[in-house]
Design a protein around this motif. Structure first.
Motif, PDB file in Angstrom:
ATOM      1  N   UNK A   1      15.094  13.148 103.777  1.00 26.00           N
ATOM      2  CA  UNK A   1      15.245  13.560 102.376  1.00 26.00           C
ATOM      3  C   UNK A   1      16.204  12.628 101.603  1.00 26.00           C
ATOM      4  N   UNK A   2      16.425  12.260 100.512  1.00 21.78           N
ATOM      5  CA  UNK A   2      17.091  11.942  99.544  1.00 21.78           C
ATOM      6  C   UNK A   2      17.781  13.052  99.014  1.00 21.78           C
ATOM      7  N   UNK A   3      18.995  13.348  99.178  1.00 25.39           N
ATOM      8  CA  UNK A   3      19.828  14.475  98.586  1.00 25.39           C
ATOM      9  C   UNK A   3      21.132  14.059  97.810  1.00 25.39           C
ATOM     10  N   UNK A   4      21.448  15.121  96.922  1.00 27.50           N
ATOM     11  CA  UNK A   4      22.989  14.989  96.682  1.00 27.50           C
ATOM     12  C   UNK A   4      23.475  16.420  97.106  1.00 27.50           C
ATOM     13  N   UNK A   5      24.830  16.369  97.555  1.00 29.99           N
ATOM     14  CA  UNK A   5      25.817  17.403  98.177  1.00 29.99           C
ATOM     15  C   UNK A   5      26.501  18.285  97.217  1.00 29.99           C
ATOM     16  N   UNK A   6      26.086  19.479  97.328  1.00 30.99           N
ATOM     17  CA  UNK A   6      26.686  20.362  96.396  1.00 30.99           C
ATOM     18  C   UNK A   6      27.826  20.976  97.147  1.00 30.99           C
ATOM     19  N   UNK A   7      28.945  20.230  97.275  1.00 30.98           N
ATOM     20  CA  UNK A   7      30.173  20.557  97.750  1.00 30.98           C
ATOM     21  C   UNK A   7      31.414  19.545  97.635  1.00 30.98           C
TER      22      UNK A   7
ATOM     23  N   UNK B   1      25.099  19.419  90.471  1.00 31.43           N
ATOM     24  CA  UNK B   1      26.092  20.526  89.823  1.00 31.43           C
ATOM     25  C   UNK B   1      25.706  21.713  89.134  1.00 31.43           C
ATOM     26  N   UNK B   2      24.316  21.677  88.922  1.00 31.10           N
ATOM     27  CA  UNK B   2      23.938  22.851  88.026  1.00 31.10           C
ATOM     28  C   UNK B   2      22.765  23.949  88.895  1.00 31.10           C
ATOM     29  N   UNK B   3      22.440  23.249  90.204  1.00 28.18           N
ATOM     30  CA  UNK B   3      21.113  23.725  90.649  1.00 28.18           C
ATOM     31  C   UNK B   3      21.428  25.141  91.120  1.00 28.18           C
ATOM     32  N   UNK B   4      22.767  25.775  91.055  1.00 26.61           N
ATOM     33  CA  UNK B   4      22.887  27.226  91.472  1.00 26.61           C
ATOM     34  C   UNK B   4      22.642  28.034  90.136  1.00 26.61           C
ATOM     35  N   UNK B   5      22.607  27.734  89.088  1.00 25.60           N
ATOM     36  CA  UNK B   5      22.601  28.566  87.758  1.00 25.60           C
ATOM     37  C   UNK B   5      21.285  29.416  87.631  1.00 25.60           C
ATOM     38  N   UNK B   6      19.891  28.972  88.076  1.00 25.31           N
ATOM     39  CA  UNK B   6      19.072  30.149  87.873  1.00 25.31           C
ATOM     40  C   UNK B   6      19.395  31.388  88.490  1.00 25.31           C
TER      41      UNK B   6
ATOM     42  N   UNK C   1      38.950  41.236  78.549  1.00 25.43           N
ATOM     43  CA  UNK C   1      37.887  40.388  79.231  1.00 25.43           C
ATOM     44  C   UNK C   1      37.643  40.117  80.637  1.00 25.43           C
ATOM     45  N   UNK C   2      36.519  40.648  81.178  1.00 34.81           N
ATOM     46  CA  UNK C   2      36.414  40.634  82.464  1.00 34.81           C
ATOM     47  C   UNK C   2      35.625  39.222  82.849  1.00 34.81           C
ATOM     48  N   UNK C   3      36.121  38.475  83.816  1.00 33.20           N
ATOM     49  CA  UNK C   3      35.792  37.243  84.161  1.00 33.20           C
ATOM     50  C   UNK C   3      35.025  37.034  85.284  1.00 33.20           C
ATOM     51  N   UNK C   4      33.687  36.432  85.003  1.00 35.08           N
ATOM     52  CA  UNK C   4      33.041  35.853  86.019  1.00 35.08           C
ATOM     53  C   UNK C   4      32.972  34.426  86.351  1.00 35.08           C
ATOM     54  N   UNK C   5      33.995  34.293  87.656  1.00 41.60           N
ATOM     55  CA  UNK C   5      34.380  32.922  87.672  1.00 41.60           C
ATOM     56  C   UNK C   5      33.834  32.316  88.963  1.00 41.60           C
ATOM     57  N   UNK C   6      32.972  33.139  89.829  1.00 43.66           N
ATOM     58  CA  UNK C   6      32.617  32.615  90.957  1.00 43.66           C
ATOM     59  C   UNK C   6      30.897  32.288  90.559  1.00 43.66           C
ATOM     60  N   UNK C   7      30.429  31.119  91.283  1.00 39.74           N
ATOM     61  CA  UNK C   7      29.031  30.837  91.297  1.00 39.74           C
ATOM     62  C   UNK C   7      28.451  30.940  92.594  1.00 39.74           C
ATOM     63  N   UNK C   8      27.051  31.344  92.638  1.00 37.39           N
ATOM     64  CA  UNK C   8      26.749  31.477  94.302  1.00 37.39           C
ATOM     65  C   UNK C   8      26.157  30.345  94.981  1.00 37.39           C
ATOM     66  N   UNK C   9      26.255  30.460  96.484  1.00 38.93           N
ATOM     67  CA  UNK C   9      25.718  29.412  97.099  1.00 38.93           C
ATOM     68  C   UNK C   9      24.103  29.004  96.604  1.00 38.93           C
ATOM     69  N   UNK C  10      23.649  27.936  96.638  1.00 34.02           N
ATOM     70  CA  UNK C  10      22.520  27.433  96.199  1.00 34.02           C
ATOM     71  C   UNK C  10      21.563  27.512  97.354  1.00 34.02           C
ATOM     72  N   UNK C  11      21.137  28.851  97.715  1.00 34.11           N
ATOM     73  CA  UNK C  11      20.402  29.069  98.789  1.00 34.11           C
ATOM     74  C   UNK C  11      19.080  28.300  99.046  1.00 34.11           C
TER      75      UNK C  11
END
Length: 351
Positions: free
Chosen positions: A112-118, A169-174, A299-309
């Motif tokens: 697979x040709x991949x990009x690394x989300x790390x 960089x944006x794969x986790x957003x959904x 203001x409540x802050x949501x700063x974390x983003x989940x792992x792109x499972x």
């Protein structure tokens, strides 16, 4: 020293840190990419590293723009550290999967040709820059990387390296977009902002996009925004009034994709989701809170983003449904033109 067995290794790759012993890969002074593959790891045959605009500017401000000098310095860092330097903290590695450990937790296939989300700085590399680098953001690499179990790889097919980096960089957003039925998105012209508009609208939320131009407003509408507001994010007082008028009331969530809009976001909603990477830009969430206190608001802050499972499967599905999103991401990656759309009847009313 291991998470799942004597040959699994540590999920974050701490077992690859040579100096300081017991340190974190992201800040280690020396990493080991030469030892045999542990069961939880992946070996990647490298193609390129894509520096962010900020990282590339840091690199050239320090060394100038001469490609020969840049290549020599880059090779020296790789040899001494066994990995990339601080300027590559928000860079993206791209390559082809060469080998997968028997206990790797993600469904990765060899070839697979991949990009690394790390963060790229946390990855051990045995590599050299390719000949012919012109000093730009995309640096060809010969060699391999060793990815820890925590690293998620995003299949990118034949996408150009710049676009592949954006997709990673944006794969986790959904799956990571916070809940909020009345949503304002600040920074639609940024990749994360464009994806956030498409995701929120696909979830049938009421979306107002804050943009910087009429062209940006038309793009936001094409991505699915219900309303748009052309507002100067650096004038938060007037900008907030304009956004509230355009959106028809106070939102319950502001999605901040442009760090320059921190003060504006702080004035708009009781909850703000910061889409900036907290590792490479930790100050953005703190800036929102500081501006909220100065304005007498909470203001409540949501700063974390989940792992792109799902390894970006939901994003790929969204792109397949909305071709305009792929066109926007190509433009933002610098490999395509800004999508253009005919004006709609309510362009002037909503902006």
């Amino acid at each position: 020293m291991n998470d799942h067995g004597p040959t699994y290794g540590r999920s974050g790759g701490e077992h690859r840190v040579l100096e300081p012993v017991g340190g974190e890969p992201l800040t280690a002074t020396r990493l080991d990419a030469l030892a045999e593959l542990w069961d939880g790891e992946v070996r990647l045959d490298l193609e390129a590293v894509v520096l962010s605009a900020r990282g590339h500017r840091t690199w050239t401000d320090r060394l100038g723009t001469d490609p020969v000098r840049l290549t020599a310095a880059f090779a020296e860092t790789l040899a001494e550290r066994g990995g990339l330097g601080p300027e590559a903290g928000d860079a993206t590695l791209i390559g082809r999967v060469a080998a997968v450990g028997t206990a790797h937790p993600h469904p990765v296939d060899a070839g697979e040709r991949v990009a690394v989300a790390l963060p790229a700085t946390a990855v051990p590399l045995f590599a050299l820059p390719s000949d012919g680098w012109d000093g730009g953001r995309v640096i060809g690499l010969h060699g391999h990387a060793v990815l820890p179990a925590a690293a998620v790889t995003i299949p990118v097919g034949d996408a150009p390296p710049e676009l592949a980096a954006v997709l990673a960089a944006v794969a986790d957003l959904p799956s990571s977009l916070a809940s909020g039925q009345r949503t304002v998105i600040v920074g639609t012209e940024q990749p994360a902002g464009s994806v956030a508009v498409a995701v929120a609208s696909s979830q049938l939320r009421h979306v107002t996009a804050v943009v910087g131009s009429l062209a940006g407003a038309r793009l936001a509408r094409a991505l699915g925004a219900d309303r748009t507001a052309v507002a100067a994010v650096r004038d938060p007082v007037a900008g907030a009034d304009h956004v509230l008028a355009a959106s028809g009331g106070r939102p319950d969530l502001v999605v901040l994709a442009d760090p320059a809009g921190a003060a504006l976001a702080a004035r708009l909603a009781p909850a703000v989701q910061v889409l900036t990477d907290p590792v490479t830009a930790p100050e953005v969430a703190a800036s929102v809170l500081r501006h909220a206190r100065a304005a007498g608001r909470g203001a409540a802050i949501h700063a974390g983003r989940g792992v792109t499972a799902d390894r970006g499967a939901a994003l790929r599905g969204l792109v397949a449904e909305r071709s305009v999103l792929l066109a926007a991401l190509r433009w933002q990656a610098g490999v395509g033109a800004l999508p253009t759309f005919p004006p709609t009847g309510d362009d002037l009313e909503t902006t």
